[in-house]
Scaffold this motif. Sequence first.
Motif, mmCIF file in Angstrom:
data_model
loop_
_atom_site.group_PDB
_atom_site.id
_atom_site.type_symbol
_atom_site.label_atom_id
_atom_site.label_comp_id
_atom_site.label_asym_id
_atom_site.label_seq_id
_atom_site.Cartn_x
_atom_site.Cartn_y
_atom_site.Cartn_z
ATOM 1 N N ALA A 126 7.610 -1.412 -10.152
ATOM 2 C CA ALA A 126 8.952 -1.364 -9.276
ATOM 3 C C ALA A 126 9.776 -2.388 -10.006
ATOM 4 O O ALA A 126 10.997 -2.394 -10.449
ATOM 5 C CB ALA A 126 8.835 -1.550 -7.852
ATOM 6 N N ALA A 127 9.021 -3.478 -10.351
ATOM 7 C CA ALA A 127 9.746 -4.745 -10.944
ATOM 8 C C ALA A 127 10.239 -4.683 -12.367
ATOM 9 O O ALA A 127 10.950 -5.334 -12.945
ATOM 10 C CB ALA A 127 8.799 -6.121 -10.606
ATOM 11 N N GLY A 142 1.023 -1.487 -0.194
ATOM 12 C CA GLY A 142 0.007 0.041 -0.053
ATOM 13 C C GLY A 142 0.822 1.161 0.050
ATOM 14 O O GLY A 142 0.342 2.360 0.005
ATOM 15 N N ASP A 143 1.971 1.090 -0.036
ATOM 16 C CA ASP A 143 3.039 2.172 0.072
ATOM 17 C C ASP A 143 4.140 2.078 -0.990
ATOM 18 O O ASP A 143 4.851 1.045 -0.950
ATOM 19 C CB ASP A 143 3.722 2.592 1.442
ATOM 20 N N ASP A 144 4.257 2.789 -1.977
ATOM 21 C CA ASP A 144 5.088 2.985 -3.096
ATOM 22 C C ASP A 144 6.471 3.068 -2.455
ATOM 23 O O ASP A 144 7.510 2.054 -3.142
ATOM 24 C CB ASP A 144 5.110 4.111 -3.985
ATOM 25 N N LEU A 179 -5.513 -3.659 -5.746
ATOM 26 C CA LEU A 179 -5.448 -3.311 -7.096
ATOM 27 C C LEU A 179 -4.154 -2.342 -7.232
ATOM 28 O O LEU A 179 -3.213 -2.894 -7.925
ATOM 29 C CB LEU A 179 -6.935 -2.530 -7.781
ATOM 30 N N LEU A 180 -4.227 -1.300 -6.532
ATOM 31 C CA LEU A 180 -2.852 -0.527 -6.674
ATOM 32 C C LEU A 180 -1.776 -1.166 -6.205
ATOM 33 O O LEU A 180 -0.480 -0.968 -6.600
ATOM 34 C CB LEU A 180 -3.237 0.835 -6.285
ATOM 35 N N GLY A 181 -1.821 -2.123 -5.147
ATOM 36 C CA GLY A 181 -0.742 -2.903 -4.855
ATOM 37 C C GLY A 181 0.158 -3.761 -5.763
ATOM 38 O O GLY A 181 1.154 -3.712 -6.088
ATOM 39 N N MET A 182 -0.783 -4.047 -6.655
ATOM 40 C CA MET A 182 -0.194 -4.849 -7.845
ATOM 41 C C MET A 182 0.415 -3.937 -8.780
ATOM 42 O O MET A 182 1.555 -4.249 -9.330
ATOM 43 C CB MET A 182 -1.196 -5.695 -8.561
ATOM 44 N N VAL A 183 -0.074 -2.841 -8.937
ATOM 45 C CA VAL A 183 0.218 -1.837 -9.835
ATOM 46 C C VAL A 183 1.689 -1.213 -9.320
ATOM 47 O O VAL A 183 2.786 -1.074 -10.200
ATOM 48 C CB VAL A 183 -0.508 -0.431 -9.915
ATOM 49 N N ALA A 239 11.693 -2.416 -1.178
ATOM 50 C CA ALA A 239 11.796 -4.230 -1.120
ATOM 51 C C ALA A 239 12.301 -4.510 -2.415
ATOM 52 O O ALA A 239 13.319 -5.573 -2.251
ATOM 53 C CB ALA A 239 10.416 -4.605 -0.857
ATOM 54 N N ILE A 240 11.581 -4.165 -3.692
ATOM 55 C CA ILE A 240 12.432 -4.654 -4.805
ATOM 56 C C ILE A 240 13.982 -4.435 -4.931
ATOM 57 O O ILE A 240 14.532 -5.247 -5.386
ATOM 58 C CB ILE A 240 11.653 -4.227 -5.922
#
Length: 251
Positions: free
Chosen positions: A114-115, A55-57, A105-109, A63-64
């Motif tokens: 990032a990946a 939930g946090d960009d 939804l936005l979590g997957m975005v 993390a990535i």
Amino acid sequence: MSEFDGLVAAVTGGASGIGAAVVAALAERGARVAALDLTQVPDAGDVLGVRADVGDDASVRQAIDTVTGHFGGLDILVNNAGIGAQGTVADNDDDEWLRVLNVNLLGMVRTSRAALPHLRRSRAGAIVNVGSIAATAGLPQRALYSASKGGVVALTRAMAADHLREGIRVNCVNPGTADTPWVGRLLESAADPAAERAALEARQPHGRLVSPREIAHAVVYLASPSATSTSGVGIAVDGGMQDLRLRPPGQ
């Protein structure tokens, strides 16, 4: 040798339930795996635990970066992290709609965004999104959750079209009601947990809840370099709930 030898995978929501089963299945097949979760998974062998809040960009990007810094790259992203919601379209206020959409939804975005630079450099780039039977079948008291997972299915197809020529396949798994800790908590809160479990089992044609490991097997197939002609699809792992119409037992 496994087709996953030398490949690096990141799995969001990797601490429990479906995510933990996916982490285990990929590691068993030779992948080096990062389990991303709000609850950090202990490092073990080729599994790296990374704390991440989808939930946090900023948290996702960090993390990535941690994953690619540790393993030297990233080949597979499994977008599994999500939260539940109950009620009709009238039962949840705007804040709850935004909270669930922000994660599911936005979590997957965020994680995909990032990946992508790393996946573009991979010889076997793949993204697998975890949707739900709620995206394709009308379930009572699931308006918000269904909307969030319907968005996941549509997003999967759009991403597949955008990134196929970059060498990145994007697919989706749509589980039925699974035997996970979240479903367990729902059952515990029911007035009659045994009756509620029986009802959930009965609505799936094979007569039981789906196991996380069964879902993980579908994720592994879609993530595999052996599935290079599979892109933009959604695989149902739901005991036949979406497409089968069986007669009642004995008829």
